[in-house]
Structure formats: structure tokens, C-alpha cells
Design a protein around this motif. Sequence first.
Motif, PDB file in Angstrom:
ATOM      1  N   THR A  31      26.123   0.343  17.616  1.00  0.00           N
ATOM      2  CA  THR A  31      27.016  -0.649  17.531  1.00  0.00           C
ATOM      3  C   THR A  31      27.400   0.172  15.619  1.00  0.00           C
ATOM      4  OG1 THR A  31      24.864  -1.716  16.058  1.00  0.00           O
ATOM      5  CG2 THR A  31      25.070  -2.228  18.051  1.00  0.00           C
ATOM      6  N   LEU A  32      28.271  -0.809  15.359  1.00  0.00           N
ATOM      7  CA  LEU A  32      29.086  -1.010  14.386  1.00  0.00           C
ATOM      8  C   LEU A  32      29.199  -2.619  13.460  1.00  0.00           C
ATOM      9  CD1 LEU A  32      32.358   1.012  16.561  1.00  0.00           C
ATOM     10  CD2 LEU A  32      30.580   1.588  14.839  1.00  0.00           C
ATOM     11  N   GLU A  33      29.487  -2.189  12.002  1.00  0.00           N
ATOM     12  CA  GLU A  33      29.551  -3.496  11.090  1.00  0.00           C
ATOM     13  C   GLU A  33      30.963  -3.364  11.637  1.00  0.00           C
ATOM     14  OE1 GLU A  33      27.779  -2.649   7.998  1.00  0.00           O
ATOM     15  OE2 GLU A  33      25.430  -1.696   8.373  1.00  0.00           O
ATOM     16  N   ASP A  34      32.392  -2.814  11.613  1.00  0.00           N
ATOM     17  CA  ASP A  34      33.602  -3.378  11.318  1.00  0.00           C
ATOM     18  C   ASP A  34      33.367  -3.337  13.306  1.00  0.00           C
ATOM     19  OD1 ASP A  34      33.440  -3.720   8.776  1.00  0.00           O
ATOM     20  OD2 ASP A  34      33.537  -1.691   8.619  1.00  0.00           O
ATOM     21  N   TRP A  35      34.994  -3.989  13.722  1.00  0.00           N
ATOM     22  CA  TRP A  35      35.492  -3.916  14.329  1.00  0.00           C
ATOM     23  C   TRP A  35      35.913  -2.884  14.887  1.00  0.00           C
ATOM     24  CZ3 TRP A  35      34.050  -7.249  18.153  1.00  0.00           C
ATOM     25  CH2 TRP A  35      33.761  -8.843  17.960  1.00  0.00           C
ATOM     26  N   PRO A  75      35.158  -6.755   9.215  1.00  0.00           N
ATOM     27  CA  PRO A  75      33.743  -7.401  10.242  1.00  0.00           C
ATOM     28  C   PRO A  75      33.822  -8.795  10.546  1.00  0.00           C
ATOM     29  CG  PRO A  75      33.620  -7.627   8.384  1.00  0.00           C
ATOM     30  CD  PRO A  75      34.607  -6.679   7.905  1.00  0.00           C
ATOM     31  N   GLU A  76      35.520  -8.864   9.738  1.00  0.00           N
ATOM     32  CA  GLU A  76      36.472 -10.760  10.066  1.00  0.00           C
ATOM     33  C   GLU A  76      37.625 -10.750  10.611  1.00  0.00           C
ATOM     34  OE1 GLU A  76      35.236 -13.346   7.646  1.00  0.00           O
ATOM     35  OE2 GLU A  76      33.073 -13.165   7.348  1.00  0.00           O
ATOM     36  N   VAL A  77      38.000 -11.062  11.975  1.00  0.00           N
ATOM     37  CA  VAL A  77      39.686 -11.234  12.150  1.00  0.00           C
ATOM     38  C   VAL A  77      40.003 -12.896  12.530  1.00  0.00           C
ATOM     39  CG1 VAL A  77      41.495 -10.573  13.266  1.00  0.00           C
ATOM     40  CG2 VAL A  77      39.445  -8.805  13.286  1.00  0.00           C
ATOM     41  N   GLU A  78      41.006 -13.043  12.025  1.00  0.00           N
ATOM     42  CA  GLU A  78      41.395 -14.650  11.921  1.00  0.00           C
ATOM     43  C   GLU A  78      42.065 -14.671  13.883  1.00  0.00           C
ATOM     44  OE1 GLU A  78      40.715 -17.122  10.853  1.00  0.00           O
ATOM     45  OE2 GLU A  78      39.328 -16.239   9.392  1.00  0.00           O
ATOM     46  N   CYS A 172      37.714 -18.119  13.644  1.00  0.00           N
ATOM     47  CA  CYS A 172      37.517 -16.659  12.602  1.00  0.00           C
ATOM     48  C   CYS A 172      36.541 -16.168  13.358  1.00  0.00           C
ATOM     49  CB  CYS A 172      36.387 -16.704  11.165  1.00  0.00           C
ATOM     50  SG  CYS A 172      36.536 -15.231  10.466  1.00  0.00           S
ATOM     51  N   LEU A 173      36.452 -14.846  14.383  1.00  0.00           N
ATOM     52  CA  LEU A 173      36.102 -13.682  14.940  1.00  0.00           C
ATOM     53  C   LEU A 173      34.855 -12.917  14.320  1.00  0.00           C
ATOM     54  CD1 LEU A 173      35.251 -12.652  18.060  1.00  0.00           C
ATOM     55  CD2 LEU A 173      37.199 -11.540  18.013  1.00  0.00           C
ATOM     56  N   ALA A 174      34.088 -12.714  14.157  1.00  0.00           N
ATOM     57  CA  ALA A 174      33.788 -11.786  13.667  1.00  0.00           C
ATOM     58  C   ALA A 174      31.593 -10.832  13.887  1.00  0.00           C
ATOM     59  CB  ALA A 174      32.631 -12.186  11.876  1.00  0.00           C
ATOM     60  N   LEU A 175      31.524  -9.809  13.764  1.00  0.00           N
ATOM     61  CA  LEU A 175      30.467  -8.970  13.304  1.00  0.00           C
ATOM     62  C   LEU A 175      29.123  -9.522  12.613  1.00  0.00           C
ATOM     63  CD1 LEU A 175      31.761  -5.533  14.943  1.00  0.00           C
ATOM     64  CD2 LEU A 175      30.700  -7.160  16.364  1.00  0.00           C
ATOM     65  N   GLU A 176      28.701 -10.049  12.871  1.00  0.00           N
ATOM     66  CA  GLU A 176      27.634 -10.077  12.132  1.00  0.00           C
ATOM     67  C   GLU A 176      25.853  -9.016  12.366  1.00  0.00           C
ATOM     68  OE1 GLU A 176      25.829 -13.913  12.709  1.00  0.00           O
ATOM     69  OE2 GLU A 176      27.677 -15.513  11.787  1.00  0.00           O
ATOM     70  N   LYS A 177      26.074  -8.528  10.725  1.00  0.00           N
ATOM     71  CA  LYS A 177      24.393  -7.336  11.447  1.00  0.00           C
ATOM     72  C   LYS A 177      23.269  -8.840  10.942  1.00  0.00           C
ATOM     73  CE  LYS A 177      22.823  -3.728   8.727  1.00  0.00           C
ATOM     74  NZ  LYS A 177      22.956  -2.312   7.489  1.00  0.00           N
ATOM     75  N   VAL A 178      22.478  -7.981  12.159  1.00  0.00           N
ATOM     76  CA  VAL A 178      21.092  -8.719  12.233  1.00  0.00           C
ATOM     77  C   VAL A 178      20.260  -7.278  12.579  1.00  0.00           C
ATOM     78  CG1 VAL A 178      19.387 -10.140  14.402  1.00  0.00           C
ATOM     79  CG2 VAL A 178      22.243 -10.255  14.085  1.00  0.00           C
ATOM     80  N   SER A 179      18.833  -7.607  11.359  1.00  0.00           N
ATOM     81  CA  SER A 179      18.301  -6.944  11.353  1.00  0.00           C
ATOM     82  C   SER A 179      17.098  -7.474  10.987  1.00  0.00           C
ATOM     83  CB  SER A 179      17.973  -5.739   9.443  1.00  0.00           C
ATOM     84  OG  SER A 179      19.451  -5.571   9.310  1.00  0.00           O
ATOM     85  N   LYS A 196      26.058  -8.527  16.023  1.00  0.00           N
ATOM     86  CA  LYS A 196      26.248  -9.176  16.990  1.00  0.00           C
ATOM     87  C   LYS A 196      28.112 -10.178  16.785  1.00  0.00           C
ATOM     88  CE  LYS A 196      24.034 -13.923  15.527  1.00  0.00           C
ATOM     89  NZ  LYS A 196      23.398 -14.621  15.300  1.00  0.00           N
ATOM     90  N   PRO A 197      28.823 -10.362  17.601  1.00  0.00           N
ATOM     91  CA  PRO A 197      29.033 -11.215  17.685  1.00  0.00           C
ATOM     92  C   PRO A 197      30.067 -12.719  16.979  1.00  0.00           C
ATOM     93  CG  PRO A 197      30.089 -10.498  19.716  1.00  0.00           C
ATOM     94  CD  PRO A 197      28.259 -10.047  19.561  1.00  0.00           C
ATOM     95  N   SER A 198      30.744 -13.301  16.612  1.00  0.00           N
ATOM     96  CA  SER A 198      30.256 -14.686  16.130  1.00  0.00           C
ATOM     97  C   SER A 198      31.970 -15.189  15.948  1.00  0.00           C
ATOM     98  CB  SER A 198      30.303 -14.549  14.854  1.00  0.00           C
ATOM     99  OG  SER A 198      29.743 -16.050  13.739  1.00  0.00           O
ATOM    100  N   LEU A 199      31.638 -16.372  16.621  1.00  0.00           N
ATOM    101  CA  LEU A 199      32.431 -17.293  16.368  1.00  0.00           C
ATOM    102  C   LEU A 199      32.651 -18.367  16.039  1.00  0.00           C
ATOM    103  CD1 LEU A 199      35.859 -17.453  17.823  1.00  0.00           C
ATOM    104  CD2 LEU A 199      35.232 -18.152  19.797  1.00  0.00           C
ATOM    105  N   ALA A 200      33.686 -18.659  14.838  1.00  0.00           N
ATOM    106  CA  ALA A 200      33.876 -20.274  14.375  1.00  0.00           C
ATOM    107  C   ALA A 200      35.122 -20.672  14.598  1.00  0.00           C
ATOM    108  CB  ALA A 200      33.573 -19.884  12.530  1.00  0.00           C
TER     109      ALA A 200
END
Length: 205
Positions: A31-35, A75-78, A172-179, A196-200
Motif C-alpha cells: 500500500t501507499l500513503e500518497d496516490w 494523500p488528498e485530492v479535490e 475530498c478523495l483521500a488515503l487514510e493510514k490505518v495502523s 484505505k480510501p476516504s471520501l468526504a
Amino acid sequence: MRTPACPSLPPADDVVGRFRSGHQLSERPATLEDWRITTGDPEVADKVYDLFGGHEPQDWQTKGEDSIEVFTAVPEVEVLIEDASKLRQRMVLWSRAGKLVIDSDGSEELVDETPAPFRGPEPLIDLTFRLAAAPEVGRFCLRSRSWNWATDLARHGTAKQLAAIPTPVRACLALEKVSFIAKNGPRAGEWVSYSKPSLALASQP
């Protein structure tokens, strides 16, 4: 060259690139932390590199036409979501032979006569969108099988919100780090980390 649409999306949703949350590292998924964005169009690759930085576009081995990849620095894109149909959530099950057994979006379901034993359907989420910073570039898509994202979308009622508010919708389409430390399974006691993806959706006036 245009990148073929994400499988299962209508032909009208032809896309120019795909957002990805992972890649292959030493022939193993990581997995990646940035798109990471892949495309078959050098001009699109140059544009996303200009917008999001990271590593310069490079070729990668794939069976698809999106043979250029850009590891971005964000990690986030509008993004802009044109209407509610651009977010499609399904539950699917494939047999060990690669045959589709179940394909359900809550209203339709196709079940093969010989479903695989001891296995259940898994989420399949397709999101199609434009870049808010450059909508003229074309549509991009993200495909995810994340249970966590499926749970988040259900918890927040994202699909219902999209259907109820004026479109297009800025999000906002983001990648959220889960640990976390695994409590069960083969990795019990080990530190597990993934994105994991996140959509706000943006707040509406």
C-alpha cells in the motif's frame, strides 16, 4: 490514447486514468500513503505530475492500456463528482475458477448454480470523478475492495447524500493510514499498517 473505463462502468464513463492506493514491491502488493495514478496518455501523466508532484511519469508493466504511472506526493485530492451514479457499490463473489458467482448492488443479484463453499461476497466500489483543479482533463476512476471504505460509506450515507444534493459535488478523495496490532490470524501480535480510501463531500450551502 484513452485509458479504458474501469470494468463494469457504463461505456459513457470512459476515463483517462485510474487512482490507485497500492503497487507491486518485489512482486508483492504494497500500500501507499500518497496516490498513484496510472494512464495511457502521456499528456495526462504530465498534467497530474504538474498538479500533484511526486516522481516523474514512468512506464510500468501491465496488461492494460494504462501503462504510465505517476507516484504523486499528495494523500488528498479535490475532485468533482458529476452525479450519484458515479459512485457504484456492489457485493461480488468470484469462484476459484474466476467465474462471477454473485453480483449484487442491492437491487439486482446474479447467482451461479455452484457458489464457492465457505466464502461470502466482498465489496466492490467504483468511483468516477474529475479533478477539481483541472476538470477539462477528463474523468478518472478509483476501484476499491476495501471493507473499511464500504463501512464508512454506509455509515455516512454517502450515496444518499449524493442523490439528495445539487451536482456536481466537490469532494475530498483521500488515503487514510490505518495502523493496529493484529489480535487474531497468522499475523497475531504483529503491527499492521495499510491505507484505505476516504471520501468526504463538501458542505452544501
